[in-house]
Design a protein around this motif. Structure first.
Motif, PDB file in Angstrom:
ATOM      1  N   MET A  68      38.590  41.707  34.059  1.00  0.00           N
ATOM      2  CA  MET A  68      40.070  41.625  33.955  1.00  0.00           C
ATOM      3  C   MET A  68      40.562  41.485  35.372  1.00  0.00           C
ATOM      4  O   MET A  68      41.511  40.690  35.729  1.00  0.00           O
ATOM      5  N   LEU A  69      40.223  42.393  36.543  1.00  0.00           N
ATOM      6  CA  LEU A  69      40.608  42.335  37.684  1.00  0.00           C
ATOM      7  C   LEU A  69      40.286  41.174  38.345  1.00  0.00           C
ATOM      8  O   LEU A  69      41.256  40.547  39.386  1.00  0.00           O
ATOM      9  N   TRP A  70      39.119  40.551  38.454  1.00  0.00           N
ATOM     10  CA  TRP A  70      38.806  39.363  39.008  1.00  0.00           C
ATOM     11  C   TRP A  70      39.749  38.076  38.355  1.00  0.00           C
ATOM     12  O   TRP A  70      40.015  37.253  39.030  1.00  0.00           O
ATOM     13  N   ALA A  71      40.000  38.155  37.075  1.00  0.00           N
ATOM     14  CA  ALA A  71      40.802  37.155  36.323  1.00  0.00           C
ATOM     15  C   ALA A  71      42.334  37.142  36.910  1.00  0.00           C
ATOM     16  O   ALA A  71      43.122  36.463  36.906  1.00  0.00           O
ATOM     17  N   ASP A  72      42.689  38.224  37.430  1.00  0.00           N
ATOM     18  CA  ASP A  72      44.223  38.634  37.798  1.00  0.00           C
ATOM     19  C   ASP A  72      44.247  37.924  39.559  1.00  0.00           C
ATOM     20  O   ASP A  72      45.168  37.684  39.939  1.00  0.00           O
ATOM     21  N   THR A  73      43.012  37.648  40.032  1.00  0.00           N
ATOM     22  CA  THR A  73      43.089  36.964  41.362  1.00  0.00           C
ATOM     23  C   THR A  73      43.576  35.461  41.452  1.00  0.00           C
ATOM     24  O   THR A  73      44.270  35.044  42.231  1.00  0.00           O
ATOM     25  N   THR A  74      43.387  34.795  40.117  1.00  0.00           N
ATOM     26  CA  THR A  74      43.954  33.623  39.892  1.00  0.00           C
ATOM     27  C   THR A  74      45.121  33.498  38.958  1.00  0.00           C
ATOM     28  O   THR A  74      45.670  32.272  38.750  1.00  0.00           O
ATOM     29  N   ALA A 114      41.942  46.984  44.890  1.00  0.00           N
ATOM     30  CA  ALA A 114      41.927  46.727  46.341  1.00  0.00           C
ATOM     31  C   ALA A 114      40.585  45.946  46.756  1.00  0.00           C
ATOM     32  O   ALA A 114      40.832  45.285  47.559  1.00  0.00           O
ATOM     33  N   GLN A 115      39.497  46.667  46.256  1.00  0.00           N
ATOM     34  CA  GLN A 115      38.291  46.072  46.722  1.00  0.00           C
ATOM     35  C   GLN A 115      37.974  44.587  45.905  1.00  0.00           C
ATOM     36  O   GLN A 115      37.342  43.757  46.848  1.00  0.00           O
ATOM     37  N   VAL A 116      38.393  44.283  44.812  1.00  0.00           N
ATOM     38  CA  VAL A 116      38.267  42.879  44.324  1.00  0.00           C
ATOM     39  C   VAL A 116      39.072  41.978  45.155  1.00  0.00           C
ATOM     40  O   VAL A 116      38.787  40.932  45.466  1.00  0.00           O
ATOM     41  N   ASP A 117      40.356  42.619  45.640  1.00  0.00           N
ATOM     42  CA  ASP A 117      41.174  41.704  46.448  1.00  0.00           C
ATOM     43  C   ASP A 117      40.586  41.249  47.779  1.00  0.00           C
ATOM     44  O   ASP A 117      40.522  40.112  48.216  1.00  0.00           O
ATOM     45  N   VAL A 118      40.048  42.179  48.308  1.00  0.00           N
ATOM     46  CA  VAL A 118      39.122  41.840  49.571  1.00  0.00           C
ATOM     47  C   VAL A 118      38.250  41.198  49.259  1.00  0.00           C
ATOM     48  O   VAL A 118      37.864  40.050  50.406  1.00  0.00           O
ATOM     49  N   GLU A 119      37.348  41.299  48.211  1.00  0.00           N
ATOM     50  CA  GLU A 119      36.065  40.375  48.048  1.00  0.00           C
ATOM     51  C   GLU A 119      36.659  39.103  47.823  1.00  0.00           C
ATOM     52  O   GLU A 119      35.927  37.892  47.977  1.00  0.00           O
ATOM     53  N   ALA A 120      37.808  38.984  47.028  1.00  0.00           N
ATOM     54  CA  ALA A 120      38.128  37.491  46.788  1.00  0.00           C
ATOM     55  C   ALA A 120      38.878  36.819  47.927  1.00  0.00           C
ATOM     56  O   ALA A 120      39.413  35.752  47.685  1.00  0.00           O
ATOM     57  N   GLY A 121      39.196  37.573  49.007  1.00  0.00           N
ATOM     58  CA  GLY A 121      39.819  36.779  50.277  1.00  0.00           C
ATOM     59  C   GLY A 121      41.464  36.934  50.003  1.00  0.00           C
ATOM     60  O   GLY A 121      42.199  36.105  50.630  1.00  0.00           O
TER      61      GLY A 121
END
Length: 563
Positions: A68-74, A114-121
């Motif tokens: 779900m957090l990775w889906a939020d990046t887009t 916060a970790q996912v946001d950094v990994e996604a740039g």
């Protein structure tokens, strides 16, 4: 940590001085022999290990939360998952039931997002310090403020201009954040700092400057407003536009921080003023006080850094720039023009003609060609009327009956331009000359304000009423005399008239009608003898005696009538 440091120092000292073995040291200090070996090997105690806490209830669902957090990046910014929404989805889609609590999911989401946001740039955790050369850069922004304006809570807009090197800031409050306020704020700022930044000024993409953002380009190109281009060309500076939205917020963080700082420290609680001009005058004083403050850990104050920066600014242009929005309304039959749904008066001689209006942030200036013919404070409301009595004097002199009930007179009384001295003169003039003639005398007095100061005219009215003369000519004479002797600073004001009698042109007829009991009061004593007709009686006696001796004789230049 400090206790362990002291323990390690004591162990090392006993080993060095007393020669105790590891076993003896462990027994003496009641520690494990492994701790003694650590103390003898290194004086710095090793950090304590934090045990990794297991979460047996959450572990089966971590993969679903990460998805779900990775889906939020887009996803759009306002449609991303909250911790509560994630918990609901886990219950609905993964049969979490009552195994998970909200606090457990919230704590994990806060760290993992916060970790996912950094990994996604998507998030930059490193900030690169920037150097701002003196006199080179500035930042501009608007901030919303609330003001108790003339007793009414009013939303206004604060223009802020911030120099990046020294932190010197200029603040001005306007009723609107339209282009006229945007340009006028720049002119105020340039005048206050005595120059213009040489490199560029940073802006967000506000409509006062940017007509459209050209998306898909990497060079920050914008379609600028034509009047903004003219303004930049006149003052000779370049604009730097930040990235749209939150992505560009950090690019002018200095001015955004200044908006909040000034609003918290200077405009809280809400200032209570009668006009924005009064508030801006207070702000100028606060800006002077802020020159003594230090920003963060700087050695020098804002004023000291600005003193170094100011000589490096580009000079101001010689020609002025009108920041107002130019409009050309037509004057209606009531001698009013309509500007942004608000009516403003102009002199009656312009009825039926088009005039040029400069709509500025705090005022409306009306021109006939290049000659200003009227100026009004700008009304921020959507509807309203601003009239000035001076604009209607010529027509009111022809129609004096319209004067008492006119809107212009009511507005003049409300603003205080029609004073108690005018009221007293008008009442005396009507009592002596009648309503129509007395009103015309008052209008002639009001016309004197066009060529004389208000203080001189009011002094002239008071002097005329003092001697009982309700004539505009007497008011004009006394007003000129008051102006010629230095006005109120000369010491020759109203009380001086009672000390030293002076010769004046006074209408005795008006004086008797105004106050019959005051005919003699205030006039110099008449020492001449009372008039007598005795000499004329002697002439009649002589004529009678001459007529009896020669009845046929006629007086000279008279015809003889013979019956």
């Amino acid at each position: 940590m400090e206790d362990r440091m002291e323990q390690f120092a004591a162990i090392r000292r006993d080993s060095r001085v007393e020669g105790l073995s590891i076993r003896e040291l462990a027994t003496k200090y009641r520690v494990h022999r492994r701790t003694v070996r650590q103390a003898l090997a290194d004086p710095v105690p090793p950090p304590r290990k934090t045990p990794a806490r297991s979460s047996p209830k959450l572990d089966p669902f971590k993969a679903a939360i990460d998805a779900m957090l990775w889906a939020d990046t887009t996803a759009p910014r306002k449609q991303r998952h909250t911790a509560r929404r994630i918990l609901h989805r886990l219950i609905e889609e993964h049969d979490a039931g009552e195994e998970l609590s909200y606090s457990t999911v919230r704590d994990y989401v806060r760290i993992r997002r916060a970790q996912v946001d950094v990994e996604a740039g998507r998030r930059v955790e490193v900030f690169v310090p920037q150097e701002h050369p003196p006199g080179a850069e500035a930042e501009v922004d608007f901030g919303e403020v609330w003001v108790v304006l003339a007793g009414v809570k009013t939303r206004c807009h604060m223009f802020v201009f911030w120099l990046a090197h020294s932190g010197k800031a200029i603040h001005r409050v306007y009723p609107t954040q339209g282009q006229e306020a945007f340009l006028e704020g720049h002119i105020e700022a340039f005048t206050a700092i005595g120059g213009i930044p040489t490199r560029h000024i940073r802006y967000d993409n506000l409509t006062s400057a940017v007509a459209s953002v050209l998306h898909g380009t990497t060079d920050r190109r914008r379609t600028e407003n034509q009047r903004w281009i003219l303004f930049r060309s006149h003052f000779g500076f370049d604009a730097f536009y930040c990235q749209p939205g939150i992505a560009g917020a950090h690019e002018k963080g200095g001015v955004e921080g200044e908006v909040g700082r000034f609003r918290r420290n200077r405009l809280s609680p809400m200032p209570e003023v009668d006009s924005l001009a009064e508030l801006n005058e207070r702000i100028r004083g606060w800006e002077a006080e802020d020159d003594d403050r230090r920003i963060a850990d700087r050695i020098r104050t804002v004023g000291e850094d600005f003193a170094t920066e100011q000589p490096l600014l580009a000079p101001l242009p010689v020609e002025p720039f009108d920041p107002g929005l130019v409009l050309t309304p037509r004057v209606d039959r009531s001698s009013l023009i309509t500007v942004r749904m608000v009516k403003y008066s102009v002199p009656v001689r312009f009825i039926g003609r088009k005039v040029r209006v400069s709509l500025r942030a705090n005022e409306v200036v009306v021109f006939d060609g290049r000659t200003p013919i009227a100026a009004h404070p700008r009304i921020a409301a959507r509807t309203g009327t601003s009239v000035q009595l001076d604009h209607y004097l010529e027509v009111l002199k022809i129609k004096p009956g319209a004067f008492p009930g006119s809107s212009a007179l009511a507005a003049a009384r409300a603003t205080g331009t029609f004073t108690s001295a005018h009221e007293a003169f008008w009442a005396a003039a009507r009592r002596v000359n009648g309503d129509a003639a007395g009103t015309r005398e008052l209008i002639d007095v009001l016309l004197l304000h066009r060529s004389m100061t208000e203080a001189d005219v009011v002094a002239g009215i008071a002097a005329a009423l003092k001697v009982g003369a309700v004539s505009a000519d007497v008011v004009a004479l006394e007003a000129r005399r008051h102006a010629g002797t230095g006005g109120a600073n000369s010491g020759r004001h109203l009380p001086a008239h009672t000390v030293a009698p002076e010769h004046r042109v006074v209408s005795l007829t008006q004086r008797r009608l105004a106050d019959p009991a005051a005919v003699i009061a205030g006039l110099p004593a008449d020492t001449r003898p009372l008039p007598s007709v005795g000499a004329y009686d002697e002439l009649l006696a002589q004529r009678a005696s001459s007529g009896s001796t020669s009845p046929t004789t006629s007086p000279p230049n008279e015809e003889s009538h013979v019956s």
